[in-house]
Design a protein around this motif. Structure first.
Motif, PDB file in Angstrom:
ATOM      1  N   PRO A  30      -8.051   4.671  -6.684  1.00 21.34           N
ATOM      2  CA  PRO A  30      -9.292   5.461  -6.704  1.00 21.34           C
ATOM      3  C   PRO A  30      -9.944   5.513  -5.324  1.00 21.34           C
ATOM      4  O   PRO A  30      -9.880   4.544  -4.558  1.00 21.34           O
ATOM      5  N   GLU A  31     -10.573   6.649  -5.032  1.00 20.09           N
ATOM      6  CA  GLU A  31     -11.148   6.848  -3.708  1.00 20.09           C
ATOM      7  C   GLU A  31     -12.138   5.759  -3.328  1.00 20.09           C
ATOM      8  O   GLU A  31     -12.131   5.259  -2.195  1.00 20.09           O
ATOM      9  N   ALA A  32     -12.996   5.360  -4.247  1.00 23.61           N
ATOM     10  CA  ALA A  32     -13.989   4.329  -3.946  1.00 23.61           C
ATOM     11  C   ALA A  32     -13.301   3.006  -3.583  1.00 23.61           C
ATOM     12  O   ALA A  32     -13.737   2.300  -2.665  1.00 23.61           O
ATOM     13  N   GLU A  33     -12.236   2.678  -4.289  1.00 28.52           N
ATOM     14  CA  GLU A  33     -11.507   1.443  -4.004  1.00 28.52           C
ATOM     15  C   GLU A  33     -10.818   1.530  -2.642  1.00 28.52           C
ATOM     16  O   GLU A  33     -10.803   0.565  -1.882  1.00 28.52           O
ATOM     17  N   ARG A  34     -10.246   2.709  -2.348  1.00 31.92           N
ATOM     18  CA  ARG A  34      -9.593   2.887  -1.048  1.00 31.92           C
ATOM     19  C   ARG A  34     -10.592   2.758   0.090  1.00 31.92           C
ATOM     20  O   ARG A  34     -10.324   2.127   1.106  1.00 31.92           O
ATOM     21  N   ARG A  35     -11.774   3.346  -0.074  1.00 33.94           N
ATOM     22  CA  ARG A  35     -12.794   3.254   0.964  1.00 33.94           C
ATOM     23  C   ARG A  35     -13.227   1.806   1.186  1.00 33.94           C
ATOM     24  O   ARG A  35     -13.468   1.376   2.324  1.00 33.94           O
ATOM     25  N   ALA A  36     -13.305   1.039   0.117  1.00 37.01           N
ATOM     26  CA  ALA A  36     -13.677  -0.367   0.240  1.00 37.01           C
ATOM     27  C   ALA A  36     -12.606  -1.144   1.008  1.00 37.01           C
ATOM     28  O   ALA A  36     -12.922  -2.011   1.833  1.00 37.01           O
ATOM     29  N   VAL A  37     -11.352  -0.823   0.757  1.00 37.84           N
ATOM     30  CA  VAL A  37     -10.255  -1.473   1.480  1.00 37.84           C
ATOM     31  C   VAL A  37     -10.321  -1.125   2.961  1.00 37.84           C
ATOM     32  O   VAL A  37     -10.198  -1.996   3.831  1.00 37.84           O
ATOM     33  N   LEU A  38     -10.522   0.144   3.265  1.00 38.14           N
ATOM     34  CA  LEU A  38     -10.549   0.585   4.660  1.00 38.14           C
ATOM     35  C   LEU A  38     -11.729   0.001   5.430  1.00 38.14           C
ATOM     36  O   LEU A  38     -11.681  -0.105   6.656  1.00 38.14           O
ATOM     37  N   ALA A  39     -12.770  -0.390   4.714  1.00 39.90           N
ATOM     38  CA  ALA A  39     -13.933  -0.986   5.380  1.00 39.90           C
ATOM     39  C   ALA A  39     -13.613  -2.374   5.908  1.00 39.90           C
ATOM     40  O   ALA A  39     -14.219  -2.822   6.892  1.00 39.90           O
ATOM     41  N   ALA A  40     -12.639  -3.051   5.279  1.00 35.66           N
ATOM     42  CA  ALA A  40     -12.245  -4.406   5.723  1.00 35.66           C
ATOM     43  C   ALA A  40     -10.802  -4.654   5.289  1.00 35.66           C
ATOM     44  O   ALA A  40     -10.544  -5.440   4.370  1.00 35.66           O
ATOM     45  N   PRO A  41      -9.859  -4.006   5.957  1.00 35.87           N
ATOM     46  CA  PRO A  41      -8.478  -4.057   5.468  1.00 35.87           C
ATOM     47  C   PRO A  41      -7.733  -5.352   5.742  1.00 35.87           C
ATOM     48  O   PRO A  41      -6.764  -5.671   5.053  1.00 35.87           O
ATOM     49  N   GLY A  42      -8.152  -6.110   6.770  1.00 35.61           N
ATOM     50  CA  GLY A  42      -7.358  -7.286   7.137  1.00 35.61           C
ATOM     51  C   GLY A  42      -6.007  -6.844   7.668  1.00 35.61           C
ATOM     52  O   GLY A  42      -5.877  -5.778   8.288  1.00 35.61           O
ATOM     53  N   PHE A  43      -4.964  -7.639   7.405  1.00 34.32           N
ATOM     54  CA  PHE A  43      -3.614  -7.256   7.834  1.00 34.32           C
ATOM     55  C   PHE A  43      -2.606  -7.621   6.741  1.00 34.32           C
ATOM     56  O   PHE A  43      -2.534  -8.782   6.316  1.00 34.32           O
ATOM     57  N   GLY A  44      -1.870  -6.619   6.284  1.00 31.26           N
ATOM     58  CA  GLY A  44      -0.795  -6.847   5.334  1.00 31.26           C
ATOM     59  C   GLY A  44      -1.240  -7.235   3.941  1.00 31.26           C
ATOM     60  O   GLY A  44      -0.447  -7.781   3.161  1.00 31.26           O
ATOM     61  N   ARG A  63       2.014  11.429   6.334  1.00 26.32           N
ATOM     62  CA  ARG A  63       1.401  12.666   5.835  1.00 26.32           C
ATOM     63  C   ARG A  63       0.983  12.508   4.373  1.00 26.32           C
ATOM     64  O   ARG A  63      -0.094  12.977   3.978  1.00 26.32           O
ATOM     65  N   ALA A  64       1.819  11.867   3.582  1.00 23.67           N
ATOM     66  CA  ALA A  64       1.493  11.688   2.167  1.00 23.67           C
ATOM     67  C   ALA A  64       0.269  10.807   1.982  1.00 23.67           C
ATOM     68  O   ALA A  64      -0.540  11.029   1.074  1.00 23.67           O
ATOM     69  N   ASP A  65       0.125   9.805   2.841  1.00 30.49           N
ATOM     70  CA  ASP A  65      -0.958   8.834   2.702  1.00 30.49           C
ATOM     71  C   ASP A  65      -1.935   8.893   3.866  1.00 30.49           C
ATOM     72  O   ASP A  65      -2.503   7.883   4.275  1.00 30.49           O
ATOM     73  N   GLU A  66      -2.170  10.106   4.375  1.00 30.76           N
ATOM     74  CA  GLU A  66      -3.083  10.258   5.512  1.00 30.76           C
ATOM     75  C   GLU A  66      -4.457   9.682   5.214  1.00 30.76           C
ATOM     76  O   GLU A  66      -5.135   9.142   6.106  1.00 30.76           O
ATOM     77  N   ALA A  67      -4.905   9.775   3.969  1.00 31.92           N
ATOM     78  CA  ALA A  67      -6.238   9.281   3.617  1.00 31.92           C
ATOM     79  C   ALA A  67      -6.366   7.778   3.859  1.00 31.92           C
ATOM     80  O   ALA A  67      -7.483   7.256   3.938  1.00 31.92           O
TER      81      ALA A  67
END
Length: 362
Positions: free
Chosen positions: A15-29, A125-129
């Motif tokens: 879900p977009e909200a979950e993805r945005r939360a991950v991108l805010a603090a992704p860490g590594f791997g 390209r598939a996962d550009e977001a």
């Protein structure tokens, strides 16, 4: 034109909200995108079944060759968001050629360079977001890999192989600012021997380094320094999973020559940039005794490690059995920080790409 790795899009994206939360603090791997690229190889069919599809587990027979004989390789590279909204890869051709050399060393089939590049590009390209926004040092880390999937217990090159690429958003390696690390000079472990797999990017090299990393932490150090011989003597090889570089008072940028170490993309890029900073690039064997004496008399002014994950990591101190010393006053050096900053600026489009290292994907 139909893409070389056609996309079968997932029906259950994060879900977009979950993805945005991950991108805010992704860490590594720690987090992974919605899709993965895959291809299969057999002696009868060659490479086939190329596609980008939903991220999913693999199903392997308990006798799969990779589980018993470690016949596998991998790569690591990043996709960077620029301020124009586009996404670029950094020197993926270098990774493709190194992947081929690793495959040859591990008796795996060579994936054509065009397939390597297409698989990485189509996944981005598939996962550009999932590519973090411009600014800072966040990126999308890409992990191409290949493993022997044949169900067979005989010791021979596998006749069935799987290739895949997965992606994981990565935050800045030094979120609190670039600080120096201390290395433990291992007198018990070596990384690779002549004629071994040191120049290949295979999991066995990393698995065998873990005991040395534990040893380093037990002595209060951040990472290990491998020499080509035990007993705290010999030539410098690598720092954990990174190439090693020295800056001298005579204006040289010195790094151990290739052979038993990995031909790093970042290492090669730093050597190309050396002249821009008034440094003369030198690739040669460097003994630990030379490093220790140089740190003492000031002829070695800076030491740093280079790799895809951290780009450049300053090394400010070294410890071993019965000794401890600092380099350059115990703080990250000017050349170290300047080269790191310039290389990042190229990767993120903030500096001119004079070497045509960037490959636009989106």
């Amino acid at each position: 034109m139909r893409p070389a790795f056609p996309l079968v899009r997932t029906t259950t994206p994060v879900p977009e909200a979950e993805r945005r939360a991950v991108l805010a603090a992704p860490g590594f791997g720690k987090h992974f995108t919605d899709h993965m690229a895959t291809a299969a190889w057999t002696t009868a069919e060659g490479w086939h079944d190329r596609r980008v599809g939903p991220l999913a587990p693999f199903s392997l027979h308990p006798s799969a060759s990779v589980l018993h004989y470690a016949q596998e390789i991998f790569e690591g590279l990043k996709a960077y968001r620029h301020t124009d909204g586009g996404v670029r890869l950094f020197r993926p051709e270098f990774n493709a050629r190194r992947f081929a050399r690793s495959a040859e060393r591990l008796a795996l089939p060579v994936l054509p360079e065009e397939d390597f590049l297409a698989s990485v590009e189509e996944l981005v390209r598939a996962d550009e977001a999932w590519v973090p926004g411009a600014g800072g040092e966040a990126s999308l880390y890409l992990r191409p890999y290949m493993f022997a999937s044949e169900a067979f217990l005989g010791v021979r090159p596998a006749e069935e192989v799987v290739y895949s690429v997965i992606a994981s958003p990565a935050g800045p390696y030094f979120p609190g600012g670039v600080t120096g690390i201390t290395l433990w000079v291992s007198s018990r472990y070596t990384r690779a021997g002549r004629g071994g797999t040191g120049a290949a990017k295979c999991g066995g090299n990393y698995a065998s380094s873990l005991a040395a990393q534990i040893e380093a932490r037990e002595h209060g150090c951040d990472q290990v320094l491998f020499l080509d011989d035990t007993g705290g003597k010999g030539d410098l090889e690598e720092s954990g999973t990174m190439n090693l570089c020295l800056v001298t008072s005579g204006g040289e940028l010195v790094t151990p020559g290739l052979g038993t170490i990995l031909d790093g993309v970042t290492r090669d890029s730093i050597l190309a940039l050396a002249a821009e900073f008034g440094l003369t690039r030198v690739e040669r064997a460097v003994t630990f005794a030379e490093l220790r004496a140089g740190a003492a008399d000031g002829s070695v002014t800076e030491v740093f490690a280079a790799g895809t994950a951290a780009v450049i990591t300053p090394i400010v101190a070294l410890k071993g059995e019965g000794f401890e010393f600092t380099v350059g006053g115990g703080a990250p050096g000017k050349y170290t920080l300047d080269i790191r900053g310039h290389l990042l600026d190229i990767q993120y489009g903030r500096a001119e790409d004079r070497y045509s290292w960037l490959r636009r994907v989106v």
